[in-house]
Design a protein around this motif. Structure first.
Motif, PDB file in Angstrom:
ATOM      1  N   PRO B 163       0.081  17.256   7.708  1.00 32.25           N
ATOM      2  CA  PRO B 163       1.097  17.966   8.202  1.00 32.25           C
ATOM      3  C   PRO B 163       0.277  18.396   9.705  1.00 32.25           C
ATOM      4  O   PRO B 163      -1.012  18.591   9.449  1.00 32.25           O
ATOM      5  N   PRO B 164       1.147  17.913  10.493  1.00 29.53           N
ATOM      6  CA  PRO B 164      -0.084  18.190  12.456  1.00 29.53           C
ATOM      7  C   PRO B 164      -0.586  20.339  12.172  1.00 29.53           C
ATOM      8  O   PRO B 164      -1.763  20.102  13.082  1.00 29.53           O
ATOM      9  N   GLU B 165      -0.028  20.678  11.526  1.00 25.87           N
ATOM     10  CA  GLU B 165      -0.213  22.163  11.433  1.00 25.87           C
ATOM     11  C   GLU B 165      -1.611  22.817  11.000  1.00 25.87           C
ATOM     12  O   GLU B 165      -2.303  22.766  11.330  1.00 25.87           O
ATOM     13  N   ALA B 166      -1.834  21.255   9.480  1.00 24.33           N
ATOM     14  CA  ALA B 166      -3.093  21.529   9.224  1.00 24.33           C
ATOM     15  C   ALA B 166      -4.242  20.287   9.212  1.00 24.33           C
ATOM     16  O   ALA B 166      -4.890  20.969   9.105  1.00 24.33           O
ATOM     17  N   ALA B 167      -3.831  20.030  10.431  1.00 27.06           N
ATOM     18  CA  ALA B 167      -4.589  19.345  10.574  1.00 27.06           C
ATOM     19  C   ALA B 167      -6.356  19.522  11.542  1.00 27.06           C
ATOM     20  O   ALA B 167      -7.681  19.372  11.098  1.00 27.06           O
ATOM     21  N   GLN B 168      -6.562  19.777  11.983  1.00 24.37           N
ATOM     22  CA  GLN B 168      -7.292  20.724  12.512  1.00 24.37           C
ATOM     23  C   GLN B 168      -8.454  21.666  12.337  1.00 24.37           C
ATOM     24  O   GLN B 168      -9.606  22.098  12.054  1.00 24.37           O
ATOM     25  N   SER B 169      -7.320  22.264  10.920  1.00 21.09           N
ATOM     26  CA  SER B 169      -8.561  23.325  10.003  1.00 21.09           C
ATOM     27  C   SER B 169      -8.921  21.986   8.930  1.00 21.09           C
ATOM     28  O   SER B 169     -10.123  22.161   8.586  1.00 21.09           O
ATOM     29  N   VAL B 170      -8.364  21.441   8.628  1.00 19.54           N
ATOM     30  CA  VAL B 170      -9.234  20.129   7.781  1.00 19.54           C
ATOM     31  C   VAL B 170      -9.930  19.653   8.721  1.00 19.54           C
ATOM     32  O   VAL B 170     -10.830  18.956   7.809  1.00 19.54           O
ATOM     33  N   ALA B 171      -9.997  18.950  10.185  1.00 19.71           N
ATOM     34  CA  ALA B 171     -10.983  18.538  10.883  1.00 19.71           C
ATOM     35  C   ALA B 171     -12.345  19.448  10.647  1.00 19.71           C
ATOM     36  O   ALA B 171     -13.421  18.979  10.890  1.00 19.71           O
ATOM     37  N   GLU B 172     -12.126  20.662  10.738  1.00 17.55           N
ATOM     38  CA  GLU B 172     -13.297  21.331  10.690  1.00 17.55           C
ATOM     39  C   GLU B 172     -13.954  21.452   9.498  1.00 17.55           C
ATOM     40  O   GLU B 172     -15.443  21.262   9.672  1.00 17.55           O
ATOM     41  N   ARG B 173     -13.239  21.211   9.201  1.00 17.26           N
ATOM     42  CA  ARG B 173     -13.574  21.567   7.311  1.00 17.26           C
ATOM     43  C   ARG B 173     -14.939  20.243   7.057  1.00 17.26           C
ATOM     44  O   ARG B 173     -16.007  19.998   6.706  1.00 17.26           O
ATOM     45  N   MET B 174     -14.023  19.261   7.526  1.00 19.19           N
ATOM     46  CA  MET B 174     -14.419  17.906   7.730  1.00 19.19           C
ATOM     47  C   MET B 174     -15.740  17.865   8.089  1.00 19.19           C
ATOM     48  O   MET B 174     -17.047  17.568   7.522  1.00 19.19           O
ATOM     49  N   ALA B 175     -15.643  18.085   9.604  1.00 13.45           N
ATOM     50  CA  ALA B 175     -16.798  18.303  10.872  1.00 13.45           C
ATOM     51  C   ALA B 175     -18.105  18.926   9.843  1.00 13.45           C
ATOM     52  O   ALA B 175     -19.394  18.737  10.106  1.00 13.45           O
ATOM     53  N   ALA B 177     -18.729  20.474   6.946  1.00 14.30           N
ATOM     54  CA  ALA B 177     -19.288  19.621   5.612  1.00 14.30           C
ATOM     55  C   ALA B 177     -20.617  18.020   5.857  1.00 14.30           C
ATOM     56  O   ALA B 177     -21.270  17.757   4.939  1.00 14.30           O
ATOM     57  N   GLY B 178     -20.284  17.499   7.526  1.00 13.50           N
ATOM     58  CA  GLY B 178     -21.554  16.694   7.904  1.00 13.50           C
ATOM     59  C   GLY B 178     -20.686  15.377   8.194  1.00 13.50           C
ATOM     60  O   GLY B 178     -21.672  14.310   8.015  1.00 13.50           O
ATOM     61  N   ILE B 179     -19.500  15.087   8.278  1.00 14.98           N
ATOM     62  CA  ILE B 179     -18.365  13.947   8.256  1.00 14.98           C
ATOM     63  C   ILE B 179     -19.235  13.399   9.416  1.00 14.98           C
ATOM     64  O   ILE B 179     -19.272  13.920  10.514  1.00 14.98           O
ATOM     65  N   ARG B 180     -18.960  11.977   9.990  1.00 18.06           N
ATOM     66  CA  ARG B 180     -19.739  11.205  10.964  1.00 18.06           C
ATOM     67  C   ARG B 180     -18.186  10.709  11.775  1.00 18.06           C
ATOM     68  O   ARG B 180     -18.635  10.972  13.180  1.00 18.06           O
ATOM     69  N   GLY B 181     -17.286  10.940  11.005  1.00 20.49           N
ATOM     70  CA  GLY B 181     -16.299  10.268  12.157  1.00 20.49           C
ATOM     71  C   GLY B 181     -14.585  10.622  10.679  1.00 20.49           C
ATOM     72  O   GLY B 181     -15.261   9.971  10.025  1.00 20.49           O
ATOM     73  N   ILE B 182     -13.890  10.726  11.932  1.00 19.38           N
ATOM     74  CA  ILE B 182     -12.455  11.209  11.524  1.00 19.38           C
ATOM     75  C   ILE B 182     -11.700  10.060  12.076  1.00 19.38           C
ATOM     76  O   ILE B 182     -11.684   9.764  13.628  1.00 19.38           O
ATOM     77  N   TRP B 183     -10.729   9.857  11.518  1.00 19.09           N
ATOM     78  CA  TRP B 183      -9.559   8.902  11.623  1.00 19.09           C
ATOM     79  C   TRP B 183      -8.124   9.117  11.370  1.00 19.09           C
ATOM     80  O   TRP B 183      -8.234   9.960  10.363  1.00 19.09           O
ATOM     81  N   ASN B 184      -7.716  10.033  12.578  1.00 16.81           N
ATOM     82  CA  ASN B 184      -6.523  11.304  12.435  1.00 16.81           C
ATOM     83  C   ASN B 184      -5.695  10.592  12.885  1.00 16.81           C
ATOM     84  O   ASN B 184      -5.069   9.548  13.723  1.00 16.81           O
ATOM     85  N   PHE B 185      -4.685  10.794  12.247  1.00 18.49           N
ATOM     86  CA  PHE B 185      -2.695  10.344  11.842  1.00 18.49           C
ATOM     87  C   PHE B 185      -2.579  11.364  12.587  1.00 18.49           C
ATOM     88  O   PHE B 185      -0.798  11.620  12.471  1.00 18.49           O
ATOM     89  N   ALA B 186      -2.718  12.461  12.221  1.00 20.28           N
ATOM     90  CA  ALA B 186      -1.527  13.630  12.577  1.00 20.28           C
ATOM     91  C   ALA B 186      -1.879  13.711  14.636  1.00 20.28           C
ATOM     92  O   ALA B 186      -2.850  13.967  15.027  1.00 20.28           O
ATOM     93  N   PRO B 187      -0.151  13.596  14.570  1.00 17.03           N
ATOM     94  CA  PRO B 187      -0.876  13.692  16.749  1.00 17.03           C
ATOM     95  C   PRO B 187      -0.731  14.955  16.773  1.00 17.03           C
ATOM     96  O   PRO B 187       0.113  16.015  17.410  1.00 17.03           O
ATOM     97  N   VAL B 188      -2.180  15.444  16.935  1.00 13.18           N
ATOM     98  CA  VAL B 188      -2.776  16.629  17.360  1.00 13.18           C
ATOM     99  C   VAL B 188      -3.584  16.327  18.281  1.00 13.18           C
ATOM    100  O   VAL B 188      -4.545  15.740  17.436  1.00 13.18           O
TER     101      VAL B 188
END
Lengths: 224, 224
Positions: B163-175, B177-188
């Motif tokens: 859900p949109p509210e959780a997206a930023q936090s999840v993205a930061e944790r991915m980033a 941890a060293g992820i290279r790319g994010i495919w984001n479906f949350a409208p944020v």
DNA sequence: TAGATTGTTAATCGATTAACAATC
DNA sequence: TAGATTGTTAATCGATTAACAATC
């Protein structure tokens, strides 16, 4: 053309695809600000939040007459109203989904659409195992029932989530029944009469272009 | 720059977003031709099939050195190989999905990805009811297990379907941890370090722009 | 009022396209 | 060979941006 002609918002004859795609992004951001109690926002701040230049945002708005006056930042409520009106969200439209595999079901369950005036009124599939099953109170019917349903209910938008092989045939039946627009998720180049608006949503394009950019970034360390 | 420098395909430093988005479309069409046993295709025919101008297709291909020689139509097999190589599909990458609601599950079940070298290796959600449940042989784990997993498995791409509210936090944790790319479906509008490539997939933008075009077509009877 | 900010225009930038020489 | 077709360039087209007068 006269300044204040008739209805509040005349759609200009030519709006670029790029502008059209940014309008919903502005709307989403403004609605988020609204939720946080923000009443006014400048083009500079709003643009920064959606990662565009302020001049571009003002140029986009200006194509619909502008949303404010020189010196006055945008009124959030007013801008939301204008954008919803421009996009046509103020008038509900009836939609149907053809194909209720995983993706079709996910779309059917996406509640947000209802709030934006997309009334889901019908679900259709060719698979007898799915026919009769209900999602959000709507019973899945056989695809053969779709054309008559479109005419009877005045369905304007059709969502295609069937396998690629079936997409062209489904699209033709939608078009033949008088549908106005098709949102196509099948990775196929559909042929349709020009009176039907087609919007392709090829998800694979998204992840492939992401991968290309990641690859390019690793290879040249920045830029593409 | 020398003509035949080193590896078969050097990614040019600057390729436009528009070109990047067309490459997968060319690839899909060529693969369809391949399936139908077509061996050679001209830029004119291929372009017509995907609704672009032949000159544009040739210009796109030329950015990667061109796929043929003057006078000779494209060899379908060869063009497919080149495009898959250019897009990076030849080398499999590990992917994970965060958020297994309807949309996340639909993506997880999309089998085609595996064929294009997207290896789905992990599924994560915050909802205890979903944790432990399996999709395509992969067990959904708690989101807190995600960062360590990314490091251990060398995950390159993360798919955000929370859900949109959780997206930023999840993205930061991915980033983080060293992820290279994010495919984001949350409208944020996610904020990420520049070393992480972000590709937004805002589905609402698709249906809203479709609606705008339908409205414009009805109002002025053609054009936008 | 002075500072901020929009609407608006013209300049810049970049993507698309036509045209054609080179090649099969 | 003659016709077809690509790679390549330059011209065209359209979108983005900077700049500023008008206004609050």
């Amino acid at each position: 053309m006269a300044r204040n002609d008739l209805s509040p918002t005349r759609t200009p004859v030519k709006v670029s695809e790029a502008t059209i795609q940014r309008l919903p992004v502005y709307l989403y951001r403004l609605q988020a600000l609204q939720k946080h109690g923000v009443r006014r926002v400048s083009s500079r701040d709003l643009a920064a939040q959606v990662r565009v230049k302020a001049a571009q945002l003002r140029y986009d708005f200006r194509q619909f007459g502008g949303f404010s006056r020189p010196g006055q930042p945008y009124d959030v409520d007013h801008a939301v109203r204008r954008l919803r009106e421009i996009l046509g969200l103020a008038v509900p439209v009836n939609c149907i989904i053809a194909g209720l595999g995983n993706l079709g079901q996910a779309i059917a369950n996406y509640a947000q659409f209802a709030q934006d005036g997309f009334n889901l009124v019908g679900l259709f599939d060719i698979n007898p195992k799915l026919v009769g099953y209900s999602i959000r109170g709507i019973t899945i019917e056989d695809i053969d029932a779709m054309p008559a349903f479109i005419g009877q209910r005045g369905v304007q938008l059709g969502i295609i989530a069937v396998p690629p092989e079936a997409a062209q045939s489904v699209a033709e039946r939608m078009a033949g029944a008088g549908i106005r627009g098709i949102w196509n998720f099948a990775p196929v180049d559909l042929r349709l009469p020009p009176r039907v608006v087609l919007h392709d949503e090829f998800l694979s394009v998204g992840i492939m272009s992401l991968r290309f950019k990641v690859k390019a970034l690793l290879e040249n360390g920045g830029g593409f």
